[in-house]
Design an enzyme around this catalytic site. Structure first.
Site, PDB file in Angstrom:
ATOM      1  N   TYR A 138       5.060  -2.328   0.153  1.00 44.87           N
ATOM      2  CA  TYR A 138       5.576  -2.554   1.506  1.00 44.87           C
ATOM      3  C   TYR A 138       6.036  -3.997   1.677  1.00 44.87           C
ATOM      4  CZ  TYR A 138       0.911  -4.536   2.018  1.00 44.87           C
ATOM      5  OH  TYR A 138      -0.230  -5.301   1.840  1.00 44.87           O
ATOM      6  N   GLU A 186      -1.038  -9.536  -8.276  1.00 44.30           N
ATOM      7  CA  GLU A 186      -0.879  -9.136  -6.888  1.00 44.30           C
ATOM      8  C   GLU A 186      -2.164  -9.123  -6.067  1.00 44.30           C
ATOM      9  OE1 GLU A 186       2.167  -8.877  -6.460  1.00 44.30           O
ATOM     10  OE2 GLU A 186       3.202  -7.426  -7.711  1.00 44.30           O
TER      11      GLU A 186
HETATM   12  C1  BEZ Z   1       3.642  -5.126  -1.773  1.00 44.07           C
HETATM   13  O1  BEZ Z   1       3.484  -4.065  -1.230  1.00 44.07           O
HETATM   14  O2  BEZ Z   1       4.746  -5.518  -2.095  1.00 44.07           O
HETATM   15  C2  BEZ Z   1       2.460  -5.962  -2.092  1.00 44.07           C
HETATM   16  C3  BEZ Z   1       1.358  -5.887  -1.286  1.00 44.07           C
HETATM   17  C4  BEZ Z   1       0.269  -6.670  -1.587  1.00 44.07           C
HETATM   18  C5  BEZ Z   1       0.282  -7.498  -2.678  1.00 44.07           C
HETATM   19  C6  BEZ Z   1       1.403  -7.573  -3.463  1.00 44.07           C
HETATM   20  C7  BEZ Z   1       2.499  -6.794  -3.178  1.00 44.07           C
END
Ligand code: BEZ
Length: 227
Positions: free
Chosen positions: A15, A99
């Protein structure tokens, strides 16, 4: 991730930066949405502090908060990625390392936006209110100013915001998120007025792009989205 405990059904929902920066291996990418959450720019980046990134807030919890942005879409749009079985372990390691800082893992139903109406169980990273990087409600103008003056080793926080807005608009005709668009509008208006960008701690001076260093390697560029 797993449906019926089968690792081959590893699905990941993005997201934030994952929408435009996919995981290293995937064989299917589906636009769609999850429900029961609100996307907010309320998480301090652990990779490039003190920048800001998005997290998801449980809808019921969000309703107890006093948010300057008083409404939120019923659906959090993003992209789901299917990770091939032979890459599941590598991708999970990649995500865990790159992440997960400040984020917890949850599983939630993902609704694909095509005509199948199929629901998939997806892994999603969420910065919970209990994590130290979670900020809670932010004044949008102060947040926009903070984003404009934040820069990590490889890029500017505003690029994360602008790329997120653009990526959301590309998912569907209904995938816009006013919280994101409002912040992007505020940042662009401030930039038009000559509000300082990175390199000016007080953010109140005209920006001077010569103070910025250029991003070189792919590795560094990947960090931009984590600013
Ligand atoms: C993402 O959904 O892009 C995301 C969410 C949390 C940590 C890293 C990426």
């Amino acid at each position: 991730m797993a449906v019926n405990g089968q690792e081959e059904d590893f699905w990941l929902f993005g997201y934030g930066s994952l929408i435009w920066k996919p995981p290293p291996h995937f064989d299917i990418r589906l636009p769609g949405y999850i429900e029961g959450y609100v996307r907010r720019f309320w998480q301090v980046s652990t990779r490039c502090p003190p920048g800001r990134v998005v997290t998801l807030i449980d809808l019921e919890h969000w309703r107890t908060l006093t948010d300057h942005h008083v409404s939120a879409p019923e659906r959090v749009w993003g992209a789901a990625y299917h990770i091939p079985p032979e890459h599941v372990s590598e991708v999970r390691d990649y995500l865990d390392i790159r992440e997960i800082n400040g984020y917890s893992i949850q599983y939630t139903p993902f609704h694909r936006s095509d005509l199948t109406h199929e629901t998939l169980n997806c892994l999603v990273y969420i910065g919970l209110p209990s994590n130290p990087q979670f900020l809670g409600p932010q004044d949008p103008d102060a947040l926009a100013r903070h984003i404009l003056k934040s820069k990590g080793p490889s890029g500017e926080n505003k690029e994360y915001l602008y790329m997120l807005e653009e990526a959301l608009e590309g998912l569907s005709s209904e995938s816009g998120d006013e919280h994101i668009s409002d912040l992007a509008r505020r940042c662009k208006a401030l930039e038009t007025k000559g509000y300082a960008g990175p390199g000016h701690a007080d953010g109140d001076q005209p920006s001077h792009s010569e103070h910025l260093h250029k991003v070189g390697s792919t590795e560094e560029q990947e960090e931009v989205e984590k600013v």
